[in-house]
Motif scaffolding. Structure first.
Motif, PDB file in Angstrom:
ATOM      1  N   PRO A  20      55.688  36.828  38.639  1.00 38.49           N
ATOM      2  CA  PRO A  20      55.746  38.004  39.505  1.00 38.49           C
ATOM      3  C   PRO A  20      56.933  37.929  40.465  1.00 38.49           C
ATOM      4  CG  PRO A  20      53.527  37.094  39.448  1.00 38.49           C
ATOM      5  CD  PRO A  20      54.426  36.107  38.761  1.00 38.49           C
ATOM      6  N   ALA A  21      57.508  39.082  40.762  1.00 35.73           N
ATOM      7  CA  ALA A  21      58.665  39.153  41.652  1.00 35.73           C
ATOM      8  C   ALA A  21      58.274  39.483  43.088  1.00 35.73           C
ATOM      9  CB  ALA A  21      59.646  40.200  41.133  1.00 35.73           C
ATOM     10  N   ALA A  22      56.983  39.693  43.341  1.00 31.67           N
ATOM     11  CA  ALA A  22      56.523  40.051  44.688  1.00 31.67           C
ATOM     12  C   ALA A  22      55.060  39.627  44.821  1.00 31.67           C
ATOM     13  CB  ALA A  22      56.709  41.545  44.927  1.00 31.67           C
ATOM     14  N   TYR A  24      51.859  40.135  43.866  1.00 31.14           N
ATOM     15  CA  TYR A  24      50.906  40.661  42.896  1.00 31.14           C
ATOM     16  C   TYR A  24      50.717  39.609  41.814  1.00 31.14           C
ATOM     17  CZ  TYR A  24      55.065  41.644  40.075  1.00 31.14           C
ATOM     18  OH  TYR A  24      56.232  41.519  39.377  1.00 31.14           O
ATOM     19  N   VAL A  25      49.741  39.829  40.952  1.00 36.52           N
ATOM     20  CA  VAL A  25      49.519  38.926  39.824  1.00 36.52           C
ATOM     21  C   VAL A  25      50.018  39.613  38.561  1.00 36.52           C
ATOM     22  CG1 VAL A  25      47.602  37.680  40.886  1.00 36.52           C
ATOM     23  CG2 VAL A  25      47.131  39.732  39.536  1.00 36.52           C
ATOM     24  N   PRO A  26      50.412  38.839  37.535  1.00 36.47           N
ATOM     25  CA  PRO A  26      50.983  39.451  36.341  1.00 36.47           C
ATOM     26  C   PRO A  26      49.970  40.243  35.512  1.00 36.47           C
ATOM     27  CG  PRO A  26      50.928  37.057  36.132  1.00 36.47           C
ATOM     28  CD  PRO A  26      50.489  37.383  37.511  1.00 36.47           C
ATOM     29  N   TYR A  27      48.704  39.898  35.614  1.00 33.60           N
ATOM     30  CA  TYR A  27      47.663  40.625  34.877  1.00 33.60           C
ATOM     31  C   TYR A  27      46.321  40.396  35.542  1.00 33.60           C
ATOM     32  CZ  TYR A  27      47.080  35.951  32.952  1.00 33.60           C
ATOM     33  OH  TYR A  27      46.910  34.592  32.828  1.00 33.60           O
ATOM     34  N   VAL A  28      45.404  41.322  35.270  1.00 28.32           N
ATOM     35  CA  VAL A  28      44.021  41.214  35.732  1.00 28.32           C
ATOM     36  C   VAL A  28      43.131  41.606  34.569  1.00 28.32           C
ATOM     37  CG1 VAL A  28      42.263  42.219  37.254  1.00 28.32           C
ATOM     38  CG2 VAL A  28      44.549  41.722  38.150  1.00 28.32           C
ATOM     39  N   GLN A  29      42.089  40.793  34.339  1.00 25.68           N
ATOM     40  CA  GLN A  29      41.106  41.158  33.326  1.00 25.68           C
ATOM     41  C   GLN A  29      39.860  41.654  34.029  1.00 25.68           C
ATOM     42  OE1 GLN A  29      40.398  38.379  30.154  1.00 25.68           O
ATOM     43  NE2 GLN A  29      38.783  39.650  29.283  1.00 25.68           N
ATOM     44  N   SER A  30      39.368  42.802  33.573  1.00 25.71           N
ATOM     45  CA  SER A  30      38.115  43.368  34.053  1.00 25.71           C
ATOM     46  C   SER A  30      37.316  43.758  32.821  1.00 25.71           C
ATOM     47  CB  SER A  30      38.387  44.601  34.933  1.00 25.71           C
ATOM     48  OG  SER A  30      37.168  45.142  35.415  1.00 25.71           O
ATOM     49  N   GLY A  31      36.220  43.037  32.584  1.00 27.34           N
ATOM     50  CA  GLY A  31      35.469  43.259  31.357  1.00 27.34           C
ATOM     51  C   GLY A  31      36.333  42.928  30.161  1.00 27.34           C
ATOM     52  N   VAL A  36      48.109  44.766  32.545  1.00 28.11           N
ATOM     53  CA  VAL A  36      49.327  43.988  32.746  1.00 28.11           C
ATOM     54  C   VAL A  36      50.234  44.755  33.710  1.00 28.11           C
ATOM     55  CG1 VAL A  36      51.323  42.901  31.659  1.00 28.11           C
ATOM     56  CG2 VAL A  36      49.135  42.964  30.437  1.00 28.11           C
ATOM     57  N   SER A  37      50.641  44.053  34.762  1.00 29.06           N
ATOM     58  CA  SER A  37      51.532  44.641  35.763  1.00 29.06           C
ATOM     59  C   SER A  37      52.831  45.108  35.119  1.00 29.06           C
ATOM     60  CB  SER A  37      51.855  43.612  36.845  1.00 29.06           C
ATOM     61  OG  SER A  37      50.690  43.260  37.552  1.00 29.06           O
ATOM     62  N   GLY A  38      53.501  46.019  35.786  1.00 30.22           N
ATOM     63  CA  GLY A  38      54.758  46.547  35.273  1.00 30.22           C
ATOM     64  C   GLY A  38      55.758  45.446  34.982  1.00 30.22           C
ATOM     65  N   ALA A  71      57.924  41.574  27.042  1.00 27.35           N
ATOM     66  CA  ALA A  71      57.375  40.913  28.227  1.00 27.35           C
ATOM     67  C   ALA A  71      55.894  41.240  28.396  1.00 27.35           C
ATOM     68  CB  ALA A  71      58.163  41.317  29.473  1.00 27.35           C
ATOM     69  N   LEU A  72      55.495  42.481  28.108  1.00 24.91           N
ATOM     70  CA  LEU A  72      54.072  42.840  28.174  1.00 24.91           C
ATOM     71  C   LEU A  72      53.263  41.989  27.210  1.00 24.91           C
ATOM     72  CD1 LEU A  72      54.427  46.724  28.293  1.00 24.91           C
ATOM     73  CD2 LEU A  72      53.429  45.307  30.106  1.00 24.91           C
TER      74      LEU A  72
END
Length: 151
Positions: A20-22, A24-31, A36-38, A71-72
């Motif tokens: 990450p460049a700031a 935030y986290v690179p990804y979040v899993q929910s269920g 995936v972050s931009g 990257a995604l």
């Protein structure tokens, strides 16, 4: 055929999952969904910068969008440990750094959309938004975020 085998067969090499460049986290899993972050346009030479409709042509923008897609997928592999856990590409949201009169955002983001279908087959077909932005972080040409469904 496994997704990893398909990547090898097609000669597609994923980059390392970018940090990450700031704040935030690179990804979040929910269920069973992974958000995936931009991912911004970059390659082995650094950032891919430019403004569509001014200093960059549509084909170069689509190539930059493909790099966002790589990257995604790299982030997705980091999140799951195996791309074979991916059931579907649910949605892409693409941002194109462009002039106010530029109207080919869909053609630019196709660079990423085409990659998703190439890698995931029918499961790569997805919902999508492709919009302009007057500027993007660090002057990059394209930024794309994604939602994936996994097992």
């Amino acid at each position: 055929m496994s997704i990893e085998a398909r990547l090898t067969e097609k000669g597609i090499t994923l980059p390392d999952a970018p940090a990450p460049a700031a704040n935030y986290v690179p990804y979040v899993q929910s269920g069973n969904l992974i958000y995936v972050s931009g991912q911004i346009s970059s390659d082995e030479n650094g950032l891919i910068t430019g403004k569509l409709g001014d200093s960059m042509e549509v084909e170069a923008g689509a190539a930059a969008a493909r790099r966002c897609g790589l990257a995604l997928i790299a982030q997705l592999r980091a999140a799951t440990g195996s791309l074979d856990k991916v059931k579907r590409v649910v949605k892409l949201t693409g941002f194109v750094n462009s002039t106010p009169d530029f109207t080919d955002q869909p053609k630019v983001i196709n660079g990423c959309s085409d990659l998703m279908v190439e890698v995931f087959g029918e499961a790569g077909a997805h919902a999508r938004a492709a919009v302009s932005a007057p500027s993007l972080p660090m002057g990059v040409a394209v930024e794309i975020e994604a939602i994936f469904e996994v097992e």
